[in-house]
Design an enzyme around this catalytic site. Sequence first.
Site, short mmCIF file in Angstrom:
data_model
loop_
_atom_site.label_atom_id
_atom_site.label_comp_id
_atom_site.label_asym_id
_atom_site.label_seq_id
_atom_site.Cartn_x
_atom_site.Cartn_y
_atom_site.Cartn_z
N ASP A 118 0.83 -1.20 0.00
CA ASP A 118 0.00 0.00 0.00
C ASP A 118 0.87 1.25 0.00
O ASP A 118 1.54 1.55 1.00
CB ASP A 118 -0.90 -0.02 1.24
CG ASP A 118 -1.82 1.19 1.33
OD1 ASP A 118 -2.05 1.83 0.28
OD2 ASP A 118 -2.32 1.48 2.43
N ASP A 328 -2.18 5.47 -5.47
CA ASP A 328 -2.38 4.60 -4.32
C ASP A 328 -2.55 3.16 -4.76
O ASP A 328 -3.60 2.78 -5.31
CB ASP A 328 -3.62 5.07 -3.55
CG ASP A 328 -3.87 4.28 -2.28
OD1 ASP A 328 -3.01 3.45 -1.92
OD2 ASP A 328 -4.92 4.49 -1.64
#
EC number: 3.4.23.5
Length: 529
Positions: A118, A328
């Site tokens: 992430d 992201d």
Amino acid sequence: MEKTSFFGAILVMVFAVDAYAAAAAHVYSSRLIHRFSDEVRRSGGEESSWPEGKRLEHMKVLLESDLKRQRLKLGTQNQVLVGSQGGDTFNYGNDMGWLHYTWIDIGSPKNSFLVALDTGSDMLWVPCDCVECAPLSLSHYNMLDKELGEYSPSRSNTSKHVPCSHTLCEMGPNCDSPNGRCPYLVQYLSDDTSSSGYLFEDQLHLASLGGSKQQSSVHSAVVVGCGSKQTGAYLNGIAPDGLMGLGPGDVSVPSLLAKSGLIPHSFSFCYDKSYSGRLYLGDQGPASQRSTSFVHLKGYNSAYLVEVENYCVGGSCLMQTGYVAQVDTGSSFTYLPSESYERIVSEFHRQANATRITVQIFDSCYKASSLDIPNIPRMKLVFATNQSFEVDNPLFHIVDDQGEFYCLGIQRIDGDIGIIGQNFLMGYRLVFDWEKMKLGWSISDCHDVGEDGDGLHLPPSSSEVSPNPLPTNEQQQSPRGHAVPPAVAGRAPAKPSSASPPPAAYRYEFSAKTSLLLFLWIAYATYII
């Protein structure tokens, strides 16, 4: 004199310039003052507490300063790092939330974990001494071929707790004692999704590519969240074995490896079209890659943000569709602010020339039989530097009880900050270079880099250094923020260092005829010792 402005036994040179006749040559003399001398000590300030000469404490300070200075001269290594199990990334589809995962090894003896990746958060955490964790048994995950791990600091010989007094301890003010164990709580964007426990320092096992040693083993101290309690989506099969935040915040793995001198503060993440890929720590991308600068916004100091000037659908570049977006990898889909979303979806629908329907939560779907798949309009993002980023296929495939559909992988988001998710990144090698403050990209099938590192851009360096310990309080210079959702990361990145003002012990005595250029050169040379 600021103690942090010098390393080693730096000698302060006090210059005096004597001007003879105009035609005569200048004569320069200097007086040398040791940073730990009595004269400096008498000047007061922080230096007055320095250790007295010829004592063991004095020698230890000098040795530590020498080692710091040597590391600065050595710089980062001529290598790129991958996980000790190879750095391959995997996507298990809906069974594990469409996130990308990789196997990492932590501790001594090492234990393996399948962590989600992430770029929208910083913390590396794994299930640990579990009070409330997702199931870890292989029987719960048919797509896996080996058991998931659970970390226990007491079973690792290299584990030690991070004290509340450490600057990486965000919740330090809540502790009863500075020497107590540092608690952590990370909350994520999904409803009621969090991880909590205590912070530990332990060894992350890696392998190097390139440099003087091929495929050599490397291990480095990192901060590990001992996640004894998870909530929300983390109890439902998303990141059951932990998550590795790749954000630019001080506690992230890329940041700690960079501060230890092993790599530049950069990494690449490659997505191929079969939903697998590779993660390379320290990679700064090929010279031929395109790039755009990261931007800073108040409240988003520790996020990979880029400025999109406009959005193109097919051959139409739509005006007033610009926005700032976070890149992201923890988001499966791409999210646009409402105004941009409406214009872009409407234009795509006009060009697709098919019946638009709603399927489950997606309101821009089309029956497979109604679409001319080869002629689906392509999408392109034009960044502020006039660099274009083409999206190979903005649609994804759904089969349910109603039939077979293709849906546009774009969703609406509240606010002005969008998200570029992993569905737009397929077929690219993305380089997150926080050192140069740039996002780079190049078309890649993720197999264009050999096992020996061939095809990687290696940072210029020369010498070998052993892995350094976790950066100390003194090496951490930037303030901490609060734990926040991955899509709204808020940790402040380390600011580029700048030369401090000349310390009080520097006394420059120049004649009126002394060149300003000489003054600047001396100041510069002194600070880079």
